[in-house]
Scaffold this active site. Sequence first.
Site, PDB file in Angstrom:
ATOM      1  N   SER A  23       0.815  -1.217   0.000  1.00 21.74           N
ATOM      2  CA  SER A  23       0.000   0.000   0.000  1.00 21.74           C
ATOM      3  C   SER A  23       0.845   1.263   0.000  1.00 21.74           C
ATOM      4  O   SER A  23       0.344   2.351  -0.301  1.00 21.74           O
ATOM      5  CB  SER A  23      -0.941   0.013   1.203  1.00 21.74           C
ATOM      6  OG  SER A  23      -1.911  -1.015   1.107  1.00 21.74           O
ATOM      7  N   GLY A  64      -4.332  -2.049  -1.037  1.00 24.28           N
ATOM      8  CA  GLY A  64      -3.436  -1.737  -2.143  1.00 24.28           C
ATOM      9  C   GLY A  64      -3.164  -0.253  -2.215  1.00 24.28           C
ATOM     10  O   GLY A  64      -3.750   0.545  -1.483  1.00 24.28           O
ATOM     11  N   GLY A 112      -2.554   3.692  -4.058  1.00 23.88           N
ATOM     12  CA  GLY A 112      -3.078   4.589  -5.078  1.00 23.88           C
ATOM     13  C   GLY A 112      -4.533   4.988  -4.927  1.00 23.88           C
ATOM     14  O   GLY A 112      -5.201   4.713  -3.929  1.00 23.88           O
ATOM     15  N   CYS A 166      -9.598  -1.854   3.139  1.00 25.35           N
ATOM     16  CA  CYS A 166      -8.885  -0.651   2.698  1.00 25.35           C
ATOM     17  C   CYS A 166      -9.219  -0.312   1.245  1.00 25.35           C
ATOM     18  O   CYS A 166     -10.336   0.103   0.965  1.00 25.35           O
ATOM     19  CB  CYS A 166      -7.391  -0.813   2.940  1.00 25.35           C
ATOM     20  SG  CYS A 166      -6.520   0.775   3.052  1.00 25.35           S
ATOM     21  N   LEU A 167      -8.309  -0.481   0.297  1.00 23.48           N
ATOM     22  CA  LEU A 167      -8.636  -0.202  -1.097  1.00 23.48           C
ATOM     23  C   LEU A 167      -9.808  -1.058  -1.557  1.00 23.48           C
ATOM     24  O   LEU A 167     -10.672  -0.592  -2.318  1.00 23.48           O
ATOM     25  CB  LEU A 167      -7.413  -0.448  -1.990  1.00 23.48           C
ATOM     26  CG  LEU A 167      -7.605  -0.224  -3.494  1.00 23.48           C
ATOM     27  CD1 LEU A 167      -8.024   1.201  -3.792  1.00 23.48           C
ATOM     28  CD2 LEU A 167      -6.329  -0.572  -4.259  1.00 23.48           C
ATOM     29  N   TYR A 179      -7.559   7.770   0.910  1.00 21.13           N
ATOM     30  CA  TYR A 179      -8.892   8.040   0.370  1.00 21.13           C
ATOM     31  C   TYR A 179      -9.967   7.479   1.292  1.00 21.13           C
ATOM     32  O   TYR A 179      -9.743   6.495   2.001  1.00 21.13           O
ATOM     33  CB  TYR A 179      -9.030   7.418  -1.025  1.00 21.13           C
ATOM     34  CG  TYR A 179      -8.112   8.058  -2.041  1.00 21.13           C
ATOM     35  CD1 TYR A 179      -8.546   9.092  -2.859  1.00 21.13           C
ATOM     36  CD2 TYR A 179      -6.790   7.643  -2.154  1.00 21.13           C
ATOM     37  CE1 TYR A 179      -7.691   9.699  -3.772  1.00 21.13           C
ATOM     38  CE2 TYR A 179      -5.925   8.243  -3.062  1.00 21.13           C
ATOM     39  CZ  TYR A 179      -6.382   9.270  -3.866  1.00 21.13           C
ATOM     40  OH  TYR A 179      -5.534   9.874  -4.767  1.00 21.13           O
ATOM     41  N   HIS A 236      -7.211  -2.010   9.086  1.00 24.43           N
ATOM     42  CA  HIS A 236      -6.533  -3.275   8.807  1.00 24.43           C
ATOM     43  C   HIS A 236      -6.700  -4.264   9.964  1.00 24.43           C
ATOM     44  O   HIS A 236      -6.007  -4.159  10.978  1.00 24.43           O
ATOM     45  CB  HIS A 236      -5.042  -3.029   8.541  1.00 24.43           C
ATOM     46  CG  HIS A 236      -4.765  -2.470   7.190  1.00 24.43           C
ATOM     47  ND1 HIS A 236      -4.394  -3.246   6.116  1.00 24.43           N
ATOM     48  CD2 HIS A 236      -4.847  -1.199   6.724  1.00 24.43           C
ATOM     49  CE1 HIS A 236      -4.238  -2.476   5.046  1.00 24.43           C
ATOM     50  NE2 HIS A 236      -4.510  -1.232   5.406  1.00 24.43           N
ATOM     51  N   GLU A 240      -5.798  -7.342  10.119  1.00 22.01           N
ATOM     52  CA  GLU A 240      -4.662  -8.257  10.280  1.00 22.01           C
ATOM     53  C   GLU A 240      -3.643  -7.709  11.274  1.00 22.01           C
ATOM     54  O   GLU A 240      -2.773  -8.453  11.749  1.00 22.01           O
ATOM     55  CB  GLU A 240      -3.997  -8.540   8.931  1.00 22.01           C
ATOM     56  CG  GLU A 240      -3.158  -7.424   8.357  1.00 22.01           C
ATOM     57  CD  GLU A 240      -3.947  -6.328   7.695  1.00 22.01           C
ATOM     58  OE1 GLU A 240      -3.343  -5.336   7.249  1.00 22.01           O
ATOM     59  OE2 GLU A 240      -5.198  -6.440   7.630  1.00 22.01           O
TER      60      GLU A 240
END
Length: 358
Positions: free
Chosen positions: A45, A216, A218, A243-244, A288, A328, A330
């Site tokens: 990420s 990930g 971007g 997340c992404l 984001y 996250h 994990e």
Amino acid sequence: MKGYVVLETGEVFEGTLVGENQEVHGEIVFFTGMTGYQEVLSDPSFKGQMVVFTYPLIGNYGINEGDFESIKPQASALIVSELSEGGYHYESYTPLAKCCESNDLPLLIGVDTRAIVKRIREHGDMRAILTTNPESVNFDATIPLGEQEVVSAVSVKTMEQFGEGSHHVVLVDFGYKKSIVDSLVLAGCKVTVVPHDTDFSEIEKLHPNGILLSNGPGNPKQLEEILPTVKQLASAYPTLGICLGHQLLALAFGADTQKLRFGHRGANQPVIDKETNRVYMTSQNHSYVVKEDSLEGTGLSPRFFNINDGSIEGLHHETHPILSIQFHPEAHPGPSDSEQMFKLFVEMLSNKGEKAYA
């Protein structure tokens, strides 16, 4: 040798450069955890980003064999105030500096990281150039990270399989962390990791019980071409987005995303589950967020919120077995409060998609 970080604002910060000395372009961000630098440097990420560590002393426990999140460093550069030259932990096999040198990862030390973080908080995440010649920088030659499609650089190219279990989860890889797979395997799942652009028919042939859309790097809007596949998968199988993956689910069902001023990166981010009123201290890494006012008519409802700024941290679908989380679970690096999100996902698989509560 001397190295310099030149910000998009024109400000220059000097330090000592360890390792790779070629000019590096990236987005400069900061990470607030006291520990976790090994996970950070190897987290996909962070692809395309220079990471400034807010904690002043980094490297004191060295590098070990088990905490890498991918097979190589992914960050563009690391920037620290003070570097510990030794690794004072029984599992350490090499110091941080040597790890960076051997992997051509630029490490800039002796930097006024407090001042850089203040600039980022004031102006937001921005472009930066790490160089040995600050007079030669040219931002006209750089492309903002939000306009780059970086997922293809970190996603697997061929299918990978892990573990055995009664539930088969297909993980669509946008830059997954190894510890996500480890958590699923520990929960009793067989995991098949597929490239980010795998189409629905190929995934259907794998006969999964559920889908995990990974984290990930971007801007999620750079992946518009895969949104129809994301929606098709989430409409057909119990789905967890992290997340992404969470952002892509929102976009696929018609919601919108926006960039935060300076993102959430680090540990101990408080998140509340509005369905249970339980608060989790979470690990986060994102630029984001999903816009709450864009959710009307999508079938998605906000479930988790960031207590600090009120931003959405997770969604569920009103009719489909879909759960998405911005944080996250994990927990690498920690804290591990929210790791039971994987248990909740497995319960969704066991109950054939019925809503579960942690």
